[in-house]
Write a protein that holds these residues in place. Sequence first.
Motif, PDB file in Angstrom:
ATOM      1  N   CYS A 142       0.848  -1.189   0.000  1.00 42.33           N
ATOM      2  CA  CYS A 142       0.000   0.000   0.000  1.00 42.33           C
ATOM      3  C   CYS A 142       0.881   1.236   0.000  1.00 42.33           C
ATOM      4  N   ASN A 143       0.237   2.381  -0.053  1.00 43.15           N
ATOM      5  CA  ASN A 143       0.951   3.654  -0.084  1.00 43.15           C
ATOM      6  C   ASN A 143       1.229   4.194   1.313  1.00 43.15           C
ATOM      7  N   LEU A 144       1.304   3.332   2.283  1.00 41.08           N
ATOM      8  CA  LEU A 144       1.584   3.771   3.644  1.00 41.08           C
ATOM      9  C   LEU A 144       2.999   4.339   3.714  1.00 41.08           C
ATOM     10  N   PRO A 145       3.176   5.578   4.211  1.00 39.46           N
ATOM     11  CA  PRO A 145       4.536   6.131   4.332  1.00 39.46           C
ATOM     12  C   PRO A 145       5.407   5.269   5.229  1.00 39.46           C
ATOM     13  N   LYS A 146       6.670   5.117   4.827  1.00 38.37           N
ATOM     14  CA  LYS A 146       7.597   4.269   5.577  1.00 38.37           C
ATOM     15  C   LYS A 146       8.347   5.041   6.661  1.00 38.37           C
ATOM     16  N   SER A 147       8.440   6.365   6.533  1.00 43.97           N
ATOM     17  CA  SER A 147       9.192   7.171   7.501  1.00 43.97           C
ATOM     18  C   SER A 147       8.290   8.248   8.083  1.00 43.97           C
ATOM     19  N   TYR A 148       8.500   8.512   9.382  1.00 42.78           N
ATOM     20  CA  TYR A 148       7.682   9.500  10.087  1.00 42.78           C
ATOM     21  C   TYR A 148       8.584  10.349  10.979  1.00 42.78           C
ATOM     22  N   SER A 149       8.232  11.606  11.089  1.00 38.99           N
ATOM     23  CA  SER A 149       8.905  12.502  12.019  1.00 38.99           C
ATOM     24  C   SER A 149       8.170  12.472  13.350  1.00 38.99           C
ATOM     25  N   LEU A 150       8.926  12.395  14.438  1.00 41.98           N
ATOM     26  CA  LEU A 150       8.336  12.352  15.777  1.00 41.98           C
ATOM     27  C   LEU A 150       8.586  13.689  16.457  1.00 41.98           C
ATOM     28  N   ASN A 151       7.515  14.404  16.729  1.00 41.68           N
ATOM     29  CA  ASN A 151       7.606  15.699  17.404  1.00 41.68           C
ATOM     30  C   ASN A 151       7.464  15.479  18.905  1.00 41.68           C
ATOM     31  N   MET A 152       8.519  15.802  19.645  1.00 41.88           N
ATOM     32  CA  MET A 152       8.538  15.528  21.080  1.00 41.88           C
ATOM     33  C   MET A 152       8.004  16.725  21.855  1.00 41.88           C
ATOM     34  N   PHE A 153       7.225  16.429  22.892  1.00 45.59           N
ATOM     35  CA  PHE A 153       6.689  17.445  23.800  1.00 45.59           C
ATOM     36  C   PHE A 153       7.264  17.201  25.187  1.00 45.59           C
ATOM     37  N   LYS A 154       7.676  18.278  25.821  1.00 52.14           N
ATOM     38  CA  LYS A 154       8.240  18.184  27.163  1.00 52.14           C
ATOM     39  C   LYS A 154       7.238  18.592  28.237  1.00 52.14           C
ATOM     40  N   ASP A 155       6.350  19.505  27.890  1.00 56.30           N
ATOM     41  CA  ASP A 155       5.385  20.000  28.873  1.00 56.30           C
ATOM     42  C   ASP A 155       4.081  19.221  28.736  1.00 56.30           C
ATOM     43  N   PHE A 156       3.849  18.301  29.633  1.00 58.56           N
ATOM     44  CA  PHE A 156       2.608  17.540  29.644  1.00 58.56           C
ATOM     45  C   PHE A 156       2.345  17.050  31.064  1.00 58.56           C
ATOM     46  N   VAL A 157       1.132  16.674  31.307  1.00 58.38           N
ATOM     47  CA  VAL A 157       0.732  16.202  32.635  1.00 58.38           C
ATOM     48  C   VAL A 157       1.409  14.866  32.927  1.00 58.38           C
ATOM     49  N   PRO A 158       2.005  14.690  34.100  1.00 62.58           N
ATOM     50  CA  PRO A 158       2.639  13.401  34.429  1.00 62.58           C
ATOM     51  C   PRO A 158       1.629  12.259  34.322  1.00 62.58           C
ATOM     52  N   MET A 159       2.067  11.197  33.648  1.00 64.68           N
ATOM     53  CA  MET A 159       1.187  10.058  33.407  1.00 64.68           C
ATOM     54  C   MET A 159       1.927   8.755  33.625  1.00 64.68           C
ATOM     55  N   CYS A 160       1.150   7.714  33.881  1.00 62.94           N
ATOM     56  CA  CYS A 160       1.669   6.353  33.989  1.00 62.94           C
ATOM     57  C   CYS A 160       0.891   5.453  33.042  1.00 62.94           C
ATOM     58  N   VAL A 161       1.514   4.355  32.670  1.00 62.84           N
ATOM     59  CA  VAL A 161       0.899   3.400  31.752  1.00 62.84           C
ATOM     60  C   VAL A 161       0.518   2.156  32.545  1.00 62.84           C
ATOM     61  N   PHE A 162      -0.739   1.714  32.386  1.00 61.27           N
ATOM     62  CA  PHE A 162      -1.248   0.535  33.066  1.00 61.27           C
ATOM     63  C   PHE A 162      -1.697  -0.487  32.028  1.00 61.27           C
ATOM     64  N   SER A 163      -1.637  -1.750  32.418  1.00 64.23           N
ATOM     65  CA  SER A 163      -2.064  -2.840  31.540  1.00 64.23           C
ATOM     66  C   SER A 163      -2.913  -3.823  32.333  1.00 64.23           C
ATOM     67  N   GLU A 164      -3.645  -4.640  31.588  1.00 65.69           N
ATOM     68  CA  GLU A 164      -4.507  -5.661  32.196  1.00 65.69           C
ATOM     69  C   GLU A 164      -4.406  -6.926  31.363  1.00 65.69           C
ATOM     70  N   ASN A 165      -4.129  -8.047  32.013  1.00 58.11           N
ATOM     71  CA  ASN A 165      -4.004  -9.310  31.292  1.00 58.11           C
ATOM     72  C   ASN A 165      -5.357 -10.015  31.218  1.00 58.11           C
ATOM     73  N   GLY A 166      -5.351 -11.201  30.645  1.00 58.58           N
ATOM     74  CA  GLY A 166      -6.595 -11.936  30.464  1.00 58.58           C
ATOM     75  C   GLY A 166      -7.257 -12.362  31.751  1.00 58.58           C
ATOM     76  N   GLN A 167      -6.493 -12.476  32.832  1.00 55.38           N
ATOM     77  CA  GLN A 167      -7.062 -12.875  34.126  1.00 55.38           C
ATOM     78  C   GLN A 167      -7.548 -11.668  34.935  1.00 55.38           C
ATOM     79  N   GLY A 168      -7.479 -10.474  34.368  1.00 55.32           N
ATOM     80  CA  GLY A 168      -7.950  -9.293  35.078  1.00 55.32           C
ATOM     81  C   GLY A 168      -6.928  -8.689  36.016  1.00 55.32           C
ATOM     82  N   LYS A 169      -5.665  -9.105  35.914  1.00 59.15           N
ATOM     83  CA  LYS A 169      -4.622  -8.573  36.784  1.00 59.15           C
ATOM     84  C   LYS A 169      -4.081  -7.284  36.172  1.00 59.15           C
ATOM     85  N   HIS A 170      -3.914  -6.249  36.999  1.00 61.71           N
ATOM     86  CA  HIS A 170      -3.441  -4.949  36.542  1.00 61.71           C
ATOM     87  C   HIS A 170      -1.968  -4.774  36.896  1.00 61.71           C
ATOM     88  N   SER A 171      -1.268  -4.084  35.984  1.00 63.50           N
ATOM     89  CA  SER A 171       0.160  -3.830  36.189  1.00 63.50           C
ATOM     90  C   SER A 171       0.479  -2.410  35.775  1.00 63.50           C
TER      91      SER A 171
END
Length: 264
Positions: free
Chosen positions: A79-108
Amino acid sequence: MGDEAAKHLETARADRSVWLMKCPPVVSQAWQGASSSSGEANPNPVVAKVVLSLNPLSAAEPTLQFKMEMAQTRETSTCNLPKSYSLNMFKDFVPMCVFSENGQGKHSCEGKVEHKFDMEPHKDNLLNYAKLCRERTQKSMVKTRKVQVLDNDHGMSMRPMPGMVGLITSGSKEKRKPTPTKPSDVKRTRRDRRELENIIFKLFEKQPNWALKALVQETDQPEQFLKEILNDLCMYNKRGPNQGTHELKPEYKKSSEEAAADAS
């Protein structure tokens, strides 16, 4: 997060630095397709790589430039999907954390967000990106509705179900019967007032009480004009056995009785 959920939260990777990146839907779909086609042998295939560029010889503070290159998988090469992308970085943002959940409902807790990025097609792939936008526009213009010929031409399947008779819209093709219109007062011609008063007296000689609608039919006069004369000659019964009718005022009753006696 409640206390009960916090007891079962895995925090072994909570201090790990994580990058948060907002990517276009086509990129996300390409990554999902790559991981589904890789099979169980490699559940985490390489879908892209990030290139960091900087100039160490620059006198000013070096500026970091991030570039992401898609892996040449089977899904992205056709397909015509572009192969290269520019990543614009932001420094000022609200502090965040990443959470996950597995198939048994356990959170990490997978880590803290250190950098946040937005993606845009790299200048080297603007031609492919233009083709992709053109294809997307053409797909949106394709009509998905089709005309289907019904085998049952008797219309049995199009009859309203029980209880849906009152839901027929006003756009029905059935012709509506025209509602009969009452003759307008404009067509009635006013008589001379004195002549109309004599006609009213003769009508009240026949019966003592008359409804307005009956008087309009008997005199063939405009309703508003007839009301004005009745207000001078008659009383309106608001209650009692003759409710809703007019009868002559006492002084006019005597004069009409005297006129009838003289005529006899």
